[in-house]
Write a protein that holds these residues in place. Sequence first.
Motif, PDB file in Angstrom:
ATOM      1  N   GLY A   1      11.535  37.086  41.051  1.00 17.73           N
ATOM      2  CA  GLY A   1      12.946  37.439  41.135  1.00 17.73           C
ATOM      3  C   GLY A   1      13.229  38.403  42.282  1.00 17.73           C
ATOM      4  N   ILE A   2      14.430  38.893  42.317  1.00 19.67           N
ATOM      5  CA  ILE A   2      14.863  39.787  43.395  1.00 19.67           C
ATOM      6  C   ILE A   2      14.580  41.235  43.021  1.00 19.67           C
ATOM      7  N   VAL A   3      14.098  41.979  44.004  1.00 24.40           N
ATOM      8  CA  VAL A   3      13.901  43.419  43.874  1.00 24.40           C
ATOM      9  C   VAL A   3      14.823  44.074  44.898  1.00 24.40           C
ATOM     10  N   THR A   4      15.523  45.108  44.481  1.00 24.20           N
ATOM     11  CA  THR A   4      16.477  45.779  45.352  1.00 24.20           C
ATOM     12  C   THR A   4      16.086  47.233  45.569  1.00 24.20           C
ATOM     13  N   SER A   5      15.964  47.631  46.853  1.00 22.08           N
ATOM     14  CA  SER A   5      15.807  49.037  47.219  1.00 22.08           C
ATOM     15  C   SER A   5      17.202  49.542  47.568  1.00 22.08           C
ATOM     16  N   ILE A   6      17.599  50.661  46.981  1.00 25.67           N
ATOM     17  CA  ILE A   6      18.947  51.185  47.208  1.00 25.67           C
ATOM     18  C   ILE A   6      18.851  52.557  47.874  1.00 25.67           C
ATOM     19  N   PHE A   7      19.484  52.683  49.038  1.00 23.89           N
ATOM     20  CA  PHE A   7      19.572  53.943  49.768  1.00 23.89           C
ATOM     21  C   PHE A   7      21.042  54.349  49.746  1.00 23.89           C
ATOM     22  N   SER A   8      21.344  55.532  49.242  1.00 22.13           N
ATOM     23  CA  SER A   8      22.738  55.969  49.181  1.00 22.13           C
ATOM     24  C   SER A   8      22.832  57.441  49.573  1.00 22.13           C
ATOM     25  N   SER A   9      23.998  57.799  50.055  1.00 23.79           N
ATOM     26  CA  SER A   9      24.239  59.183  50.456  1.00 23.79           C
ATOM     27  C   SER A   9      25.329  59.764  49.571  1.00 23.79           C
ATOM     28  N   GLY A  10      25.109  60.994  49.122  1.00 25.35           N
ATOM     29  CA  GLY A  10      26.071  61.653  48.256  1.00 25.35           C
ATOM     30  C   GLY A  10      27.150  62.414  48.996  1.00 25.35           C
ATOM     31  N   ASP A  11      27.198  62.278  50.320  1.00 25.93           N
ATOM     32  CA  ASP A  11      28.170  63.013  51.115  1.00 25.93           C
ATOM     33  C   ASP A  11      28.600  62.132  52.291  1.00 25.93           C
ATOM     34  N   THR A  12      29.477  62.634  53.154  1.00 25.43           N
ATOM     35  CA  THR A  12      29.945  61.880  54.305  1.00 25.43           C
ATOM     36  C   THR A  12      28.808  61.678  55.306  1.00 25.43           C
ATOM     37  N   VAL A  13      28.618  60.436  55.724  1.00 24.93           N
ATOM     38  CA  VAL A  13      27.585  60.064  56.687  1.00 24.93           C
ATOM     39  C   VAL A  13      28.216  60.023  58.077  1.00 24.93           C
TER      40      VAL A  13
ATOM     41  N   GLU B   1      27.873  40.786  66.027  1.00 25.56           N
ATOM     42  CA  GLU B   1      27.411  42.135  66.333  1.00 25.56           C
ATOM     43  C   GLU B   1      28.636  43.052  66.409  1.00 25.56           C
ATOM     44  N   LEU B   2      28.687  44.023  65.494  1.00 24.73           N
ATOM     45  CA  LEU B   2      29.794  44.976  65.430  1.00 24.73           C
ATOM     46  C   LEU B   2      29.320  46.305  65.978  1.00 24.73           C
ATOM     47  N   LYS B   3      30.082  46.880  66.906  1.00 27.53           N
ATOM     48  CA  LYS B   3      29.685  48.151  67.515  1.00 27.53           C
ATOM     49  C   LYS B   3      30.776  49.195  67.295  1.00 27.53           C
ATOM     50  N   PHE B   4      30.320  50.368  66.855  1.00 25.13           N
ATOM     51  CA  PHE B   4      31.210  51.488  66.600  1.00 25.13           C
ATOM     52  C   PHE B   4      30.662  52.724  67.300  1.00 25.13           C
ATOM     53  N   GLU B   5      31.565  53.637  67.636  1.00 21.91           N
ATOM     54  CA  GLU B   5      31.173  54.910  68.234  1.00 21.91           C
ATOM     55  C   GLU B   5      31.750  56.017  67.361  1.00 21.91           C
ATOM     56  N   GLN B   6      30.990  57.073  67.142  1.00 25.40           N
ATOM     57  CA  GLN B   6      31.450  58.238  66.372  1.00 25.40           C
ATOM     58  C   GLN B   6      32.096  57.818  65.047  1.00 25.40           C
ATOM     59  N   THR B   7      31.273  57.330  64.162  1.00 27.76           N
ATOM     60  CA  THR B   7      31.734  56.779  62.898  1.00 27.76           C
ATOM     61  C   THR B   7      31.444  57.728  61.748  1.00 27.76           C
ATOM     62  N   THR B   8      32.404  57.870  60.831  1.00 29.62           N
ATOM     63  CA  THR B   8      32.168  58.597  59.585  1.00 29.62           C
ATOM     64  C   THR B   8      32.280  57.598  58.441  1.00 29.62           C
ATOM     65  N   VAL B   9      31.400  57.757  57.461  1.00 29.39           N
ATOM     66  CA  VAL B   9      31.349  56.816  56.339  1.00 29.39           C
ATOM     67  C   VAL B   9      31.301  57.601  55.039  1.00 29.39           C
ATOM     68  N   LYS B  10      32.150  57.229  54.099  1.00 30.21           N
ATOM     69  CA  LYS B  10      32.142  57.825  52.760  1.00 30.21           C
ATOM     70  C   LYS B  10      31.727  56.746  51.761  1.00 30.21           C
ATOM     71  N   GLY B  11      30.947  57.137  50.767  1.00 28.83           N
ATOM     72  CA  GLY B  11      30.471  56.173  49.778  1.00 28.83           C
ATOM     73  C   GLY B  11      29.471  55.201  50.364  1.00 28.83           C
ATOM     74  N   PHE B  12      28.599  55.686  51.232  1.00 28.77           N
ATOM     75  CA  PHE B  12      27.642  54.849  51.973  1.00 28.77           C
ATOM     76  C   PHE B  12      26.472  54.418  51.088  1.00 28.77           C
ATOM     77  N   LYS B  13      26.166  53.115  51.138  1.00 35.88           N
ATOM     78  CA  LYS B  13      25.038  52.583  50.364  1.00 35.88           C
ATOM     79  C   LYS B  13      24.442  51.391  51.115  1.00 35.88           C
ATOM     80  N   ILE B  14      23.112  51.346  51.183  1.00 33.78           N
ATOM     81  CA  ILE B  14      22.405  50.194  51.745  1.00 33.78           C
ATOM     82  C   ILE B  14      21.502  49.635  50.661  1.00 33.78           C
ATOM     83  N   LYS B  15      21.614  48.327  50.438  1.00 37.60           N
ATOM     84  CA  LYS B  15      20.744  47.642  49.487  1.00 37.60           C
ATOM     85  C   LYS B  15      19.868  46.667  50.263  1.00 37.60           C
TER      86      LYS B  15
END
Length: 192
Positions: free
Chosen positions: A94-106, A72-86
């Motif tokens: 076979g495998i199906v992938t849902s991709i959530f991505s942000s085009g800006d700083t998260v 378990e990793l815990k962070f406070e006040q985090t900024t993320v660039k190039g964020f993507k969740i698959k």
Amino acid sequence: MIDLKQRRKLFRIILIFIIVMSGLLIPTNHSSAVESTIIGFIIEADQLEGTFKGANLINGETGDQPSRPMLELKFEQTTVKGFKIKKLIKTPNGIVTSIFSSGDTVLLNNLSLSVTNPGEIMTYTPVNGNIGLKNVKLLAHLVTSDYSILPKLNVSFVEGGEVELDSMNVTELIEEKAKLEDILKSQTTQTE
């Protein structure tokens, strides 16, 4: 005019709706929830920086196991660039992938990740906070945040793909926890 508090609430409702609908609208032929297995979430980021609050070894639930060792990793006040969740789902076809991505700083506040594989950890000296990670790629099974801003959120679905990361055993997770603690100590020493 919608105030900021109402916009946040509306954004959360929309995000939850999108995630729920993505699970229902996966474009596969003859898929069955009984036969499908959720592999986990692959979280990727070009750059993650913030205040690291610690790493703990816990037992958590995955899509196929009620109790599995996790970090378990815990962070406070985090900024993320190039964020993507698959989100990977194994179906009979076979495998199906849902991709959530942000085009800006998260921006994420009180981020908690329960991971079975933290991936290769590469660090840099951050501008904000006490830890900077780059080229992040990890296997998570639970992701929470008290407050998040995900600008320019994109959702897509891809049929096919491969499992990119396998879960680690408890010994490997203990080693990864020690590495993270060493990184935090060295980052703290550099900033003093």
